[in-house]
Design an enzyme around this catalytic site. Sequence first.
Site, PDB file in Angstrom:
ATOM      1  N   LYS A 201      -8.359   6.746   3.701  1.00 29.66           N
ATOM      2  CA  LYS A 201      -9.531   6.727   2.825  1.00 29.66           C
ATOM      3  C   LYS A 201     -10.318   5.455   3.135  1.00 29.66           C
ATOM      4  O   LYS A 201      -9.993   4.377   2.660  1.00 29.66           O
ATOM      5  CB  LYS A 201      -9.099   6.763   1.362  1.00 29.66           C
ATOM      6  CG  LYS A 201     -10.156   7.308   0.382  1.00 29.66           C
ATOM      7  CD  LYS A 201     -11.384   6.446   0.226  1.00 29.66           C
ATOM      8  CE  LYS A 201     -11.069   5.162  -0.518  1.00 29.66           C
ATOM      9  NZ  LYS A 201     -12.330   4.347  -0.748  1.00 29.66           N
ATOM     10  N   VAL A 238     -11.507  10.026  -7.397  1.00 28.00           N
ATOM     11  CA  VAL A 238     -10.901  10.799  -6.308  1.00 28.00           C
ATOM     12  C   VAL A 238      -9.980   9.904  -5.486  1.00 28.00           C
ATOM     13  O   VAL A 238      -8.844  10.288  -5.150  1.00 28.00           O
ATOM     14  CB  VAL A 238     -11.992  11.435  -5.430  1.00 28.00           C
ATOM     15  CG1 VAL A 238     -11.369  12.090  -4.196  1.00 28.00           C
ATOM     16  CG2 VAL A 238     -12.784  12.461  -6.229  1.00 28.00           C
ATOM     17  N   GLU A 277      -2.624  -6.033   1.202  1.00 24.34           N
ATOM     18  CA  GLU A 277      -3.199  -7.225   1.845  1.00 24.34           C
ATOM     19  C   GLU A 277      -4.489  -7.520   1.108  1.00 24.34           C
ATOM     20  O   GLU A 277      -5.474  -6.798   1.232  1.00 24.34           O
ATOM     21  CB  GLU A 277      -3.439  -6.946   3.340  1.00 24.34           C
ATOM     22  CG  GLU A 277      -3.686  -8.213   4.151  1.00 24.34           C
ATOM     23  CD  GLU A 277      -5.149  -8.562   4.271  1.00 24.34           C
ATOM     24  OE1 GLU A 277      -5.570  -9.494   3.541  1.00 24.34           O
ATOM     25  OE2 GLU A 277      -5.855  -7.925   5.048  1.00 24.34           O
ATOM     26  N   CYS A 310     -11.216 -12.190   4.496  1.00 25.43           N
ATOM     27  CA  CYS A 310     -10.256 -12.589   3.470  1.00 25.43           C
ATOM     28  C   CYS A 310      -9.547 -13.886   3.825  1.00 25.43           C
ATOM     29  O   CYS A 310      -9.151 -14.646   2.940  1.00 25.43           O
ATOM     30  CB  CYS A 310      -9.246 -11.474   3.232  1.00 25.43           C
ATOM     31  SG  CYS A 310      -8.366 -10.937   4.712  1.00 25.43           S
ATOM     32  N   GLU A 413     -12.551 -15.956  -4.955  1.00 20.18           N
ATOM     33  CA  GLU A 413     -12.997 -15.483  -3.653  1.00 20.18           C
ATOM     34  C   GLU A 413     -14.435 -14.997  -3.786  1.00 20.18           C
ATOM     35  O   GLU A 413     -14.717 -14.045  -4.508  1.00 20.18           O
ATOM     36  CB  GLU A 413     -12.099 -14.343  -3.155  1.00 20.18           C
ATOM     37  CG  GLU A 413     -12.461 -13.867  -1.762  1.00 20.18           C
ATOM     38  CD  GLU A 413     -11.524 -12.794  -1.259  1.00 20.18           C
ATOM     39  OE1 GLU A 413     -11.090 -12.871  -0.089  1.00 20.18           O
ATOM     40  OE2 GLU A 413     -11.223 -11.864  -2.035  1.00 20.18           O
TER      41      GLU A 413
END
Length: 513
Positions: A201, A238, A277, A310, A413
Amino acid sequence: MSDVAAGSVETSVELGERVGLRAERRMLIGGELVEADSGAEFDNVSPATGAVLGGTAAAGARDMDCAIGAARLAFDAGDWSTDSSLRKRCLQQLQAAIEAEREELRDELVAEVGCPVMTTQSAQLDWPLAESLSYPAHLIDAFEWERLLDGGGLFGDRNIRTVVKEPVGVVAAVTPSNFPIEVILNKLGPALAAGNTVVLKPDPHTPWNATRLGRLIKERTDIPRGVVNVVTTPSNEVAGMLGTDPRVDLVSFTGSTAVGRLLMRQGADTMKRMFLELGGKSAAIVLDDANPAVIVPTAVGVCVHAGQACAATSRMLIHRSLYDQAVADITDAYRAVPVGDPVDPGTFVGPVISAAQKDRVLAAIDEARAAGAEITVGGGPVEGLPGHLAGGHFVAPTVIVGVDNSAPIAQREVFGPVLVLIPFDDDDEAVRIANDSVFGLAGAVMSRSAERGMSIARRVRTGSFGVNGGMFYGADAPFGGYKSSGVGRQCGIEGFGQYLETKTIARRERRQS
């Protein structure tokens, strides 16, 4: 760029039009390329221009149910999990198929991700394509799938135990928008090599690189029906079916910590395995003996792909003896960083992924400003861009000083081209500040002493760390975080093990008298 005359450079508008004509809009479900059951589509929007590139199938609940069912059937009734030679051949076929369309994929990434073309020559495309499928394909033969334990038993009989590694089952791979093909390949490679089936996805902001893989799997590989399914949807409801459906055995997710926590809660009722992660607020530590020449390049590196990484070291901790000069030098460098159209080979900073993300970044900067922080450069939208980029989502590279590590801008972040500079007085204080975070993904240190740098690296609580520019990236190197930066590791032997279960089989043999 492919199909462009030598010496010419397209604009993002022209590239978007060309890419949109060739994009794969269908999903791969049960071995077939399909539209959504409802016929619905959603828009794929260029981050650089704000223009619609084209449509993509918008899966509903029925589509996701079919994809999960196809993956379950392929695992339970097929021979994918037991036929290692088939798995190796299919991964090699997929590698060759992607390489044959490498330049089209490069264009597609620049168009839908908004990443500067220079980033596709490293972690955005060329690095993962070089090894993210080939390394796990190699492990199919090299990995220790079984080991024997001898000993124990009753009444003098021999007790032989076999420890067996087996695939987990159906893997839901949920991937982000910032480095989409890199993350997809680093999930698909080990998951498939280990014998699992997958429902992929992708992020709805960047669907076409995933649907391209779906088409290549269908047309250019022997991967059996249902082993890989690609489901595109803008619906959180979904997508959430992957976290609650009992037919899914493991969720492999890369994205925000908030969504990671949600997935853990969703998966609790069915005891799903989780690989997460997640986010980071990593610190680069500049010790008093650091070479001043390396400070600015490290600081500017935070702006790569507009800070949407990240592992970006978006906190820079600088020894007080170097701090004032470093602030001046970094400010000058940020003022000069090339910002613009991602198709231009000279562009270093492109757009953030969406208008909503641009608003979030600017709101974080405004909050810091209101709390007393000093913005030495940037701090707002980019001014003076060419007209075709007027609808793009650009944030000026920004340097923030005058805050301590407890400030929200130093703790959250931001996921934009924003760097916070914080002074410190000694090594112990630097380590304390670096560890004073809910995150623990990555970090770095600069010192003329390798021994001192390694000492710092061992004290900072993160999953990855660079000493004097050392690069931890690679398909053979485990990557992931401590604390709120995640659970588990991607890549390496440890990452391969995320997609395996462990079974111990004991066999009793009577000793000959």
